[in-house]
Design a protein around this motif. Structure first.
Motif, mmCIF file in Angstrom:
data_model
loop_
_atom_site.group_PDB
_atom_site.id
_atom_site.type_symbol
_atom_site.label_atom_id
_atom_site.label_comp_id
_atom_site.label_asym_id
_atom_site.label_seq_id
_atom_site.Cartn_x
_atom_site.Cartn_y
_atom_site.Cartn_z
ATOM 1 N N GLU A 1 0.822 -1.209 0.000
ATOM 2 C CA GLU A 1 0.000 0.000 0.000
ATOM 3 C C GLU A 1 0.859 1.262 0.000
ATOM 4 O OE1 GLU A 1 -2.856 1.979 3.301
ATOM 5 O OE2 GLU A 1 -3.442 -0.029 2.647
ATOM 6 N N ASP A 2 1.865 1.295 0.864
ATOM 7 C CA ASP A 2 2.700 2.493 0.966
ATOM 8 C C ASP A 2 3.575 2.688 -0.270
ATOM 9 O OD1 ASP A 2 1.592 2.988 3.397
ATOM 10 O OD2 ASP A 2 3.378 2.572 4.582
ATOM 11 N N LEU A 3 4.194 1.601 -0.746
ATOM 12 C CA LEU A 3 5.063 1.743 -1.915
ATOM 13 C C LEU A 3 4.270 2.137 -3.157
ATOM 14 C CD1 LEU A 3 7.702 -1.141 -1.619
ATOM 15 C CD2 LEU A 3 7.786 1.193 -0.729
ATOM 16 N N SER A 4 3.087 1.571 -3.335
ATOM 17 C CA SER A 4 2.279 1.941 -4.504
ATOM 18 C C SER A 4 1.858 3.403 -4.426
ATOM 19 C CB SER A 4 1.056 1.031 -4.632
ATOM 20 O OG SER A 4 0.203 1.153 -3.507
ATOM 21 N N SER A 5 1.539 3.871 -3.216
ATOM 22 C CA SER A 5 1.190 5.279 -3.036
ATOM 23 C C SER A 5 2.375 6.184 -3.360
ATOM 24 C CB SER A 5 0.723 5.513 -1.596
ATOM 25 O OG SER A 5 0.469 6.879 -1.353
ATOM 26 N N LEU B 1 13.371 -5.721 -5.313
ATOM 27 C CA LEU B 1 12.668 -5.735 -6.597
ATOM 28 C C LEU B 1 11.294 -6.384 -6.447
ATOM 29 C CD1 LEU B 1 15.494 -6.635 -9.151
ATOM 30 C CD2 LEU B 1 14.296 -4.453 -8.906
ATOM 31 N N ARG B 2 11.219 -7.435 -5.643
ATOM 32 C CA ARG B 2 9.929 -8.096 -5.442
ATOM 33 C C ARG B 2 8.929 -7.151 -4.789
ATOM 34 N NH1 ARG B 2 9.567 -14.037 -2.929
ATOM 35 N NH2 ARG B 2 10.304 -14.452 -5.049
ATOM 36 N N GLN B 3 9.387 -6.363 -3.826
ATOM 37 C CA GLN B 3 8.483 -5.409 -3.177
ATOM 38 C C GLN B 3 7.976 -4.372 -4.176
ATOM 39 O OE1 GLN B 3 11.186 -4.266 -0.035
ATOM 40 N NE2 GLN B 3 10.076 -5.455 1.510
ATOM 41 N N VAL B 4 8.855 -3.909 -5.056
ATOM 42 C CA VAL B 4 8.438 -2.951 -6.082
ATOM 43 C C VAL B 4 7.444 -3.605 -7.040
ATOM 44 C CG1 VAL B 4 9.200 -1.500 -7.996
ATOM 45 C CG2 VAL B 4 10.586 -1.644 -5.921
ATOM 46 N N GLU B 5 7.726 -4.829 -7.448
ATOM 47 C CA GLU B 5 6.836 -5.534 -8.374
ATOM 48 C C GLU B 5 5.458 -5.756 -7.752
ATOM 49 O OE1 GLU B 5 9.208 -8.949 -9.077
ATOM 50 O OE2 GLU B 5 10.445 -8.001 -10.634
ATOM 51 N N ASP B 6 5.433 -6.118 -6.470
ATOM 52 C CA ASP B 6 4.145 -6.325 -5.793
ATOM 53 C C ASP B 6 3.360 -5.018 -5.700
ATOM 54 O OD1 ASP B 6 4.733 -8.990 -5.493
ATOM 55 O OD2 ASP B 6 5.295 -8.841 -3.374
ATOM 56 N N ARG C 1 7.700 2.319 -15.339
ATOM 57 C CA ARG C 1 7.205 1.296 -14.423
ATOM 58 C C ARG C 1 8.240 0.173 -14.305
ATOM 59 N NH1 ARG C 1 1.729 1.395 -12.903
ATOM 60 N NH2 ARG C 1 1.167 3.578 -12.761
ATOM 61 N N ASP C 2 9.468 0.482 -14.680
ATOM 62 C CA ASP C 2 10.535 -0.503 -14.598
ATOM 63 C C ASP C 2 10.954 -0.671 -13.137
ATOM 64 O OD1 ASP C 2 12.748 -2.186 -15.704
ATOM 65 O OD2 ASP C 2 13.945 -0.613 -14.754
ATOM 66 N N PRO C 3 10.853 -1.887 -12.575
ATOM 67 C CA PRO C 3 11.162 -2.094 -11.155
ATOM 68 C C PRO C 3 12.579 -1.673 -10.765
ATOM 69 C CG PRO C 3 9.983 -3.987 -12.029
ATOM 70 C CD PRO C 3 10.327 -3.118 -13.201
ATOM 71 N N VAL C 4 13.545 -1.889 -11.643
ATOM 72 C CA VAL C 4 14.929 -1.525 -11.320
ATOM 73 C C VAL C 4 15.056 -0.013 -11.178
ATOM 74 C CG1 VAL C 4 17.313 -1.533 -12.141
ATOM 75 C CG2 VAL C 4 15.889 -3.579 -12.422
#
Length: 202
Positions: free
Chosen positions: A157-161, A190-195, A171-174
């Motif tokens: 929730e926080d990272l997407s915000s 990277l997984r947290q960014v992708e999620d 939208r590239d995770p790296v």
């Protein structure tokens, strides 16, 4: 509106447990009586459950107050779902994850006082930001320099915000991971960014 750059801290599950254990120790040392725990949803759910286990208190309930949606602060602090439990004659411990500005705690305390006549009412948080106008009776740690705290139950929730607020043309995770380091002084996987991106794509 949230500033473009905002320092953040990512808290681990191990740190959550350590903070709750320290809060429980301080509550016991202070001799504060507790026979009911009221968690402030949503951030107080897990600290409330851990403290109920650590303090041996089986009565655990909650009320929901809205102040933040992700990392975005709302205009008003509102009791969305009021307390649905009898606190008359009880020794109540009101719990949240962090005391930020103090507004959430202040509204919650006032709501509990209108909801019944508890024998005692104490407040507890894992962490206290020193800028807060409200100081809980018990807290495990302090945060001197203001930072946004990302707890493990709110990572997506926080990272997407934060991704939305960064307004980057990628939208590239790296590249987003690099942006989190540059703009928010926080290391995320990277997984947290992708999620987090998955929430935005839903």
């Amino acid at each position: 509106m949230m500033p473009e750059t905002m320092p953040c801290t990512l808290v681990t599950w191990e740190e959550v447990y350590r903070l709750c254990r320290e809060a429980a120790r301080k509550i016991r040392t202070a001799g504060a009586p507790v026979d009911m725990i009221v968690a402030i949803a949503r951030g107080g759910y897990i600290p409330g459950r851990l403290l109920s286990d650590m303090l041996g208190v089986s009565d655990l309930t909650a009320l929901k107050i809205e102040h933040y949606r992700g990392a975005q602060k709302q205009r008003e602090v509102l009791v969305k779902y009021p307390l649905n439990a009898d606190i008359n004659g009880r020794d109540v411990l009101l719990v949240d994850d962090v005391c930020d500005s103090g507004e959430t705690f202040a509204v919650a305390v006032e709501h509990l006082r209108r909801s019944g006549t508890s024998r005692s009412l104490h407040t507890a948080a894992m962490q206290l930001k020193t800028v807060s106008e409200f100081v809980p009776d018990h807290y495990a740690g302090t945060i001197g320099e203001w930072r946004w705290i990302i707890y493990p139950w709110a990572v997506n929730e926080d990272l997407s915000s934060l991704i939305e607020k960064m307004r980057l043309d990628t939208r590239d995770p790296v590249r987003l991971r690099q942006a989190f380091r540059r703009l928010h002084d926080v290391d995320v996987t990277l997984r947290q960014v992708e999620d987090a991106l998955g929430l935005l794509d839903d």
